[in-house]
Structure formats: structure tokens, C-alpha cells
Design a protein around this motif. Structure first.
Motif, PDB file in Angstrom:
ATOM      1  N   LEU A 425       0.843  -1.200   0.000  1.00  0.00           N
ATOM      2  CA  LEU A 425       0.000   0.000   0.000  1.00  0.00           C
ATOM      3  C   LEU A 425       0.877   1.249   0.000  1.00  0.00           C
ATOM      4  O   LEU A 425       1.822   1.356   0.790  1.00  0.00           O
ATOM      5  N   THR A 426       0.560   2.174  -0.874  1.00  0.00           N
ATOM      6  CA  THR A 426       1.213   3.485  -0.854  1.00  0.00           C
ATOM      7  C   THR A 426       0.142   4.558  -0.934  1.00  0.00           C
ATOM      8  O   THR A 426      -0.974   4.307  -1.393  1.00  0.00           O
ATOM      9  N   GLY A 427       0.501   5.758  -0.491  1.00  0.00           N
ATOM     10  CA  GLY A 427      -0.427   6.878  -0.552  1.00  0.00           C
ATOM     11  C   GLY A 427      -1.092   7.146   0.771  1.00  0.00           C
ATOM     12  O   GLY A 427      -0.953   6.413   1.750  1.00  0.00           O
ATOM     13  N   GLU A 428      -1.855   8.230   0.802  1.00  0.00           N
ATOM     14  CA  GLU A 428      -2.467   8.702   2.052  1.00  0.00           C
ATOM     15  C   GLU A 428      -3.727   7.914   2.382  1.00  0.00           C
ATOM     16  O   GLU A 428      -4.558   7.653   1.511  1.00  0.00           O
ATOM     17  N   ILE A 429      -3.833   7.516   3.647  1.00  0.00           N
ATOM     18  CA  ILE A 429      -5.057   6.906   4.158  1.00  0.00           C
ATOM     19  C   ILE A 429      -5.400   7.560   5.487  1.00  0.00           C
ATOM     20  O   ILE A 429      -4.557   8.208   6.123  1.00  0.00           O
ATOM     21  N   THR A 430      -6.658   7.404   5.893  1.00  0.00           N
ATOM     22  CA  THR A 430      -7.102   7.942   7.176  1.00  0.00           C
ATOM     23  C   THR A 430      -7.519   6.780   8.072  1.00  0.00           C
ATOM     24  O   THR A 430      -8.351   5.947   7.685  1.00  0.00           O
ATOM     25  N   VAL A 431      -6.925   6.706   9.237  1.00  0.00           N
ATOM     26  CA  VAL A 431      -7.229   5.645  10.198  1.00  0.00           C
ATOM     27  C   VAL A 431      -7.582   6.293  11.525  1.00  0.00           C
ATOM     28  O   VAL A 431      -6.789   7.072  12.078  1.00  0.00           O
ATOM     29  N   ASN A 432      -8.772   5.991  12.007  1.00  0.00           N
ATOM     30  CA  ASN A 432      -9.252   6.538  13.289  1.00  0.00           C
ATOM     31  C   ASN A 432      -9.112   8.060  13.340  1.00  0.00           C
ATOM     32  O   ASN A 432      -8.732   8.638  14.347  1.00  0.00           O
ATOM     33  N   GLY A 433      -9.399   8.705  12.200  1.00  0.00           N
ATOM     34  CA  GLY A 433      -9.381  10.164  12.146  1.00  0.00           C
ATOM     35  C   GLY A 433      -8.030  10.795  11.901  1.00  0.00           C
ATOM     36  O   GLY A 433      -7.937  12.011  11.763  1.00  0.00           O
ATOM     37  N   GLU A 434      -6.959   9.995  11.832  1.00  0.00           N
ATOM     38  CA  GLU A 434      -5.612  10.522  11.613  1.00  0.00           C
ATOM     39  C   GLU A 434      -5.131  10.120  10.219  1.00  0.00           C
ATOM     40  O   GLU A 434      -5.382   9.000   9.758  1.00  0.00           O
ATOM     41  N   LYS A 435      -4.423  11.057   9.554  1.00  0.00           N
ATOM     42  CA  LYS A 435      -3.912  10.796   8.214  1.00  0.00           C
ATOM     43  C   LYS A 435      -2.509  10.183   8.288  1.00  0.00           C
ATOM     44  O   LYS A 435      -1.681  10.608   9.083  1.00  0.00           O
TER      45      LYS A 435
END
Length: 480
Positions: A425-435
């Protein structure tokens, strides 16, 4: 006049005490140091060490060591028949002082299949005792030796083929303390590295026999501390408190590989090089040869989990040479601030980066039989593959690697999670409200290993308790 007499008596008393405490220094040869009375040696299993000798006089020290051939666990699902001194790998820690007369009783349990002996590097004599201690199952051999040189020494079996006996776990440490003992520290621990060679590949489950050809070629399947993967992690981690001084007695049984011993986040204040008198200071990583040892000492100044590794680093994160020192106490922001801020960094350059790929993935020959086994095997994969980035409780690393604990991203889409493990996986993701914007490489895992590790993650740390099977993984893998 009375006061003068009292001072005179005090002076004479101090003089007599000084002479008494230093009487052994008058002997030109340590072989002449007399022994007083008899005592039975305290033997301990790793990572524990016996009580320091302090200022005790030289003794006739009785050491009783039993050889046991026993089946144990190399890692979850992988069994191995260890040959041991005292029932553990490494063998029991022996603590002596210079001038002791050691009466050694080597006992070969009647249920064992093979004869064995012992070569103690602290012994001045033929074979380090090996010639006097060759013992068949159901028998006991007794010999004695004088401890002439202070230091930290390896002992091991020296029965032919010597390499096989050592490779199966027959090694340990014997400490000879100087007169007056070692300086006092708050915590002491016993750690010994060894390399193991199995017919099956790393992680292949079942009872694994020893592979002589791999051993000759020095192609170790496991490189571990204290006889198994995870022996010094989680609940088995060694501990200390902020402000305490720690001494590690570190050995390397080999038989084939040298050790580059390092504690991530600490600097060794003192290293007794190769277990001898010479001390090096402010050391980052110390080299310990096969059949050698070192004493490392340091003060812990800040709290946290400090990782012990062989800095031949693939051995640590892929073959098992990894441990933990958990330190509790108050933080000191002057020494270590923690993260101050998170800035954007966009380097420029012509190079293109690609995710590493390979198709050389071997399926396990022994699948998990039930949910409990999936959890065991999944934890094994997690500790070997995921631990460094996502941490022991799935908490991740703030602003770097996302948490797996109570992860909304993970729990929202099982197939997406399988795809991330399969393809990276590459690139921006959001987990539990954090980027998060980091890179996760494709993981070199079989379908069964992916199913097991995701089942472990989904059923830990407050996640959705989903169970993943290999059919689900294969479906995502084959999706166009």
C-alpha cells in the motif's frame, strides 16, 4: 589518654580488617588461593543469574549439572528436540569467584539417547574438562578444577560431532568473578545467542529434525536469544526502572555465526570485551564471537521498550534474534523529547520507486487445525513480520505507521485488508481520524500465513473478531 587509646584500638582493628580482606593478594599464583569449607553452587535458568559472590572467600564449590534431551518449542507450531545442560537453552548459569575449587558433577539422564560431555572455557586442563566428563546415559562423571582467571566464559558439549551437539543447544555461561566481586548494579540478566538448522524452512511447522548440511553451510533457519523465538519478548521481556543500572551477561553459543549485539535506543557505558578484563566505554554495538561472551553495562535514563538485537538485522526481524527490555519510570524531556512536530517533506528527483515483488512463496505443509492454532500461528507471523512497524499491541507509530488496534480502516473492509497484505500500500489513508502517508511493502507470506495473521489481528486489541481463511485470501489474490 582514654581517647588516644580508643583511637589506637580502632586503628589496629582497621589494619587487621584490611590485612584480612587482602590476604589473598599475597599469593603470587591464583592456584595457591586456599578454599574454606564447601558450598553447593546456585544454578539459574536464563534470563536469571545467581546471587553475586560479593566478598566471600574461595570455596570448594559443588556444581551438579544434569543433561536432558527434551522436546521444546522453537516458535509457535515449530517443535524441536533440544539437547540441554540443566533443561534449558542456554544451560544453567554458573557463578564462581577466582580461587574456587569446583567439583563438577555431570549427570546424563537415563532417558537420554546419547553420551555427552562438557568443555568449560574457564577450565585450565585437557579439553576444558571434556576428557574427564564423557558420560553415557544413566551415569555421572565427577572432576574438579581451580578457577584461575576472572572473566565470563562459554561452556559447551564437545562430544563428536561437536558442531551438532552445540547446534542442538548444548552451551551456557560460567562467570569467574574477581576477588571482592563485580561492582554492584541494580539488575543483571543472562542472554545467549545461538543459531539453529532445521530440515524445514523457517516457520515450517511440526517436529523439525536437525539438518547437518545446512549447519555445515552455516545457513541458519533460526538465530535466537535463549533458545527460541520470543524468549525475551512480551511477558518474557526483561525489565528495569528509570535510573537503574543494568548488566547483561551475553554469550554466543554459535556454533556458526558471530553476533553483533546491540540494544536499540541505548549506549553501553561499559563493555568487558570478550568477557575479559579490558573495558571499552560508550559502545553502540559489540562483536561477540561464536564460543565467546561479553559483559555490557548501562544506565537506563528514560522509559520505554528497548529492543535487543543481533544487528545483522535480518537475523533479528526474520530469524528471531530479538528481545525486549521494558523500562518504567518518569520521562525526561531533556534527554528525549519524543515527537515535536510532523512536517511535510517532498524530495525531488528523477528516480522512480517500485514495490519489490517476487513469486517465491512456499505454502506451509501443516495447516492450522482450528481457531486456536490460527491465533498461535498468526501471532508468530505478526511478531516476525509486522511487529516493528505496528508494535506489540497494534498501537502503530504516531504519524508514521497506522494503528491496527480498534482500526476503523481495517474493520471496514476485510477484502481491502487482505489486498494490502498481498500487494502492499502506498499513498495517504485515514485511520481513526488521523492521516498517514507511508509505504507498506508487499509481504512475502503464503495464503495460509496471511489468513492466520489477519485472524490474529482481527481478534486482538478490540477489533471485529473476523476469522479469515485461505479461500478468502485466494479469492482476493485471483481477482482481476
Amino acid at each position: 589518654m582514654k581517647n588516644q587509646l580508643n583511637y589506637l584500638l580502632l586503628f589496629i582493628s582497621l589494619l587487621l580488617i584490611s590485612c584480612f580482606n587482602n590476604q589473598e593478594k599475597n599469593y603470587e599464583n591464583t592456584s595457591e588461593i586456599p578454599v574454606s569449607r564447601e558450598m553447593t553452587a546456585e544454578l539459574t535458568s536464563p534470563p536469571n543469574v545467581p546471587t553475586p559472590v560479593g566478598r566471600r572467600k574461595a570455596k570448594k564449590l559443588i556444581v551438579k549439572m544434569e543433561i536432558l534431551e527434551k522436546e521444546g518449542e522453537m516458535t509457535d507450531g515449530v517443535r524441536y528436540v533440544y539437547w540441554t545442560f540443566g533443561g534449558t537453552v542456554p544451560g544453567s548459569f554458573i557463578r564462581t569467584r577466582i580461587g574456587d575449587e569446583v567439583e563438577f558433577h555431570l549427570q546424563n539422564h537415563p532417558d537420554n539417547k546419547l553420551p555427552h560431555n562438557i568443555d568449560l572455557h574457564a577450565v585450565t586442563g585437557p579439553g576444558g574438562g571434556a576428557e574427564s566428563s564423557f558420560v553415557a546415559p544413566g551415569h555421572e562423571k565427577v572432576f574438579s578444577f581451580k578457577t584461575l582467571n576472572p572473566g565470563l566464559y562459554v561452556y559447551h558439549c564437545a562430544t563428536a560431532p561437536v558442531g551438532m551437539h552445540i547446534a542442538n543447544g548444548m552451551y551456557g555461561l560460567i562467570l569467574v568473578e574477581p576477588e571482592g566481586g563485580l561492582p554492584i548494579v541494580d539488575k543483571e540478566y543472562y542472554i545467549m545467542q545461538g543459531d539453529f538448522y532445521t530440515k524445514g524452512a523457517n516457520g515450517e511447522r511440526g517436529l523439525q529434525p536437525f539438518d547437518m548440511q545446512k549447519a555445515v553451510d552455516e545457513k541458519a533457519d533460526y538465530v535466537v536469544f535463549n533458545g527460541k523465538v520470543g524468549s525475551l519478548t512480551g511477558d518474557n521481556a526483561i525489565t528495569a526502572k528509570v535510573g537503574e543500572t543494568v548488566r547483561l551477561f551475553v554469550g554466543n553459543g554459535g556454533p556458526g555465526l558471530v553476533s553483533s549485539f546491540h540494544v536499540i535506543g541505548e549506549i553501553f557505558d561499559k563493555v568487558h570485551i570478550e568477557g575479559g578484563n579490558k573495558i571499552n566505554e560508550n559502545v553502540q554495538t559489540t562483536l561477540i564471537p561464536a564460543g565467546g561472551a561479553a559483559l555490557v553495562e548501562f544506565k537506563v535514563d528514560v522509559p520505554g521498550t528497548f529492543i535487543l538485537v543481533d544487528h545483522s538485522i535480518f537475523r533479528a526481524f526474520n530469524k528471531g534474534a530479538l528481545g525486549m527490555l521494558k523500562v518504567e519510570g518518569e520521562e525526561d524531556k531533556k534527554i528525549y523529547s519524543g515527537e515535536i512536530r510532523d512536517d511535510i517533506y517532498l524530495p525531488e528527483g528523477p528516480g522512480l520507486q517500485e514495490m519489490p515483488t517476487t513469486n517465491e512463496i512456499v505454502e506451509s505443509k501443516i495447516p492450522a487445525k482450528n481457531f486456536d492454532e490460527q491465533m498461535k500461528f498468526g501471532k508468530q507471523v505478526y511478531m516476525q513480520t509486522c511487529f516493528a512497524c505496528h508494535q506489540s499491541e497494534g498501537q502503530g507509530v504516531p504519524n508514521a505507521f497506522p494503528p491496527l488496534a480498534k482500526s476503523d480502516y481495517l474493520n471496514a473492509d476485510v477484502n481491502r485488508a487482505i489486498g494490502v497484505v498481498l500487494h502492499g500500500l502506498t499513498g495517504e489513508i485515514t485511520v481513526n481520524g488521523e492521516k498517514y502517508n507511508s509505504v507498506m511493502t508487499r509481504q512475502m507470506l503464503s495464503s495460509e500465513e496471511i489468513a492466520n495473521v489477519l485472524t490474529y489481528v482481527y481478534n486482538s486489541w478490540g477489533n471485529s473478531e473476523k476469522v479469515i481463511n485461505t479461500d478468502m485470501v485466494e479469492k482476493v489474490k485471483n481477482k482481476k
